[in-house]
Design a protein around this motif. Sequence first.
Motif, mmCIF file in Angstrom:
data_model
loop_
_atom_site.group_PDB
_atom_site.id
_atom_site.type_symbol
_atom_site.label_atom_id
_atom_site.label_comp_id
_atom_site.label_asym_id
_atom_site.label_seq_id
_atom_site.Cartn_x
_atom_site.Cartn_y
_atom_site.Cartn_z
ATOM 1 N N CYS A 53 2.958 -0.742 -1.678
ATOM 2 C CA CYS A 53 2.071 -1.417 -0.738
ATOM 3 C C CYS A 53 0.604 -1.070 -0.892
ATOM 4 C CB CYS A 53 2.506 -1.101 0.695
ATOM 5 S SG CYS A 53 4.222 -1.540 1.064
ATOM 6 N N CYS A 55 -0.939 1.535 0.317
ATOM 7 C CA CYS A 55 -1.458 2.142 1.546
ATOM 8 C C CYS A 55 -1.978 3.546 1.267
ATOM 9 C CB CYS A 55 -0.354 2.247 2.599
ATOM 10 S SG CYS A 55 0.360 0.673 3.098
ATOM 11 N N TRP A 57 -2.782 7.502 2.618
ATOM 12 C CA TRP A 57 -2.067 8.441 3.479
ATOM 13 C C TRP A 57 -2.835 9.752 3.547
ATOM 14 C CZ3 TRP A 57 -0.322 7.373 -1.519
ATOM 15 C CH2 TRP A 57 -0.275 8.455 -2.404
ATOM 16 N N HIS A 69 -1.355 2.666 8.147
ATOM 17 C CA HIS A 69 -0.912 1.269 8.047
ATOM 18 C C HIS A 69 -2.080 0.295 7.968
ATOM 19 C CE1 HIS A 69 3.204 2.411 10.045
ATOM 20 N NE2 HIS A 69 3.122 2.783 8.784
ATOM 21 N N TYR A 74 -0.043 -2.951 6.633
ATOM 22 C CA TYR A 74 1.414 -2.800 6.673
ATOM 23 C C TYR A 74 1.951 -3.117 8.060
ATOM 24 C CZ TYR A 74 6.074 -0.816 6.025
ATOM 25 O OH TYR A 74 7.436 -0.644 5.942
ATOM 26 N N VAL A 76 5.440 -2.781 10.384
ATOM 27 C CA VAL A 76 6.737 -2.111 10.474
ATOM 28 C C VAL A 76 7.841 -3.148 10.653
ATOM 29 C CG1 VAL A 76 8.137 -0.472 11.780
ATOM 30 C CG2 VAL A 76 5.681 -0.059 11.475
ATOM 31 N N GLU A 80 10.140 2.680 12.791
ATOM 32 C CA GLU A 80 8.777 3.143 13.018
ATOM 33 C C GLU A 80 8.549 4.563 12.484
ATOM 34 O OE1 GLU A 80 7.410 2.745 16.984
ATOM 35 O OE2 GLU A 80 7.795 0.591 17.100
ATOM 36 N N ALA A 83 8.586 4.543 8.722
ATOM 37 C CA ALA A 83 7.445 3.768 8.214
ATOM 38 C C ALA A 83 6.152 4.561 8.285
ATOM 39 C CB ALA A 83 7.304 2.474 9.003
ATOM 40 N N ILE A 133 6.204 4.344 1.046
ATOM 41 C CA ILE A 133 6.398 4.359 2.492
ATOM 42 C C ILE A 133 7.887 4.535 2.756
ATOM 43 C CG2 ILE A 133 6.243 2.968 4.602
ATOM 44 C CD1 ILE A 133 3.782 1.639 3.409
ATOM 45 N N TYR A 155 6.962 -6.938 5.705
ATOM 46 C CA TYR A 155 6.174 -5.721 5.907
ATOM 47 C C TYR A 155 4.688 -6.058 6.072
ATOM 48 C CZ TYR A 155 10.450 -3.877 3.808
ATOM 49 O OH TYR A 155 11.774 -3.591 3.523
ATOM 50 N N CYS A 158 1.994 -6.252 3.004
ATOM 51 C CA CYS A 158 2.551 -5.561 1.837
ATOM 52 C C CYS A 158 3.366 -6.534 0.993
ATOM 53 C CB CYS A 158 3.428 -4.399 2.290
ATOM 54 S SG CYS A 158 4.252 -3.542 0.929
#
Length: 317
Positions: A53, A55, A57, A69, A74, A76, A80, A83, A133, A155, A158
């Motif tokens: 995706c 993303c 972090w 997210h 992103y 969910v 949760e 994710a 993720i 998603y 994503c």
Amino acid sequence: MTRTLTFKLTCLLLLVLTSPLQADSLSFSQAKDLMRERVYQDRNEADKGSFYCGCSWAWAGDSGGRIDHQSCGYGVRKQENRAARLEWEHVVPAWVMGHQRQCWQEGGRRNCRSDDPVFSVMEADMHNLVPSIGEVNGDRSNYQFGMLPGEPRVYGQCDVEVDFKQRTVEPRPEVRGQIARTYFYIHDRYDLNMSKQQQRLFMAWDKEHPVTPWERQRDQRIAEVMGHHNPFVTGDRSWQLGHKNSAEGVVSWLDRPEGRPQAEPEVTAVRGNRNSKVYHLSEGCPSYDRVSTKNRVSFSSEAEAQAAGYRKAGNCR
């Protein structure tokens, strides 16, 4: 402390930190820690980000992270908690690697971890690990990769699609080439079978999505830890339909004490398992080669094994 001694200690420390580790000495847990420390330490930003995706972090714990997210839009799907966290995913799933080995038939992943040194090496192979993720990692499961009609995204923004009925995942275009070259590497190195359908798909992805600068850098970083490259990334090897595997990872140390190559072959005729207190003969006992190296005890005779409290394996002929 003298300057000379300080200099020597500094040189020794640098040697330890920069020397490749024995690939067959890593555990899966250690491999994940090293992926954070030596490979992805500067790759957690949104323009780099998670595998499927993209993303970003924030690092958390020894090797995990908390997903941002908003950095990638992103959404969910269902889980949760999962994710929200970063996980390390096997591009080639553990099931694909393990189910072709006898240990999986006799007890699944847990049994392979305890009784099959080759599986332990495969599971900890850093070339096969990517940051994902947690929810996507769980949904991907051991599904095969493929192309799905339409864009059934679940998603948010994503770009990964999962067909739960067909057990198929379509990844975003940016990682398809890397997926293909990882599959080539794992199947070639550990002598695994791959269907012609999957071979054709990955050959197409390999051609359509050439090696990227980051993929080369990632390979170099991993090679500095493990001591070898993915030859399908470096260009030293290519895949053709009906490819003949090198089987470089299925090594002869399986039958040797401590799991390391030695100049002379092992000649022990009786091998015990210190966990089960069962012994196996080199001839007539099919589980002789399946005793984990860490649990092996060598005896010069059956009488010696029995005197030590061991009993003969029930599947010996």
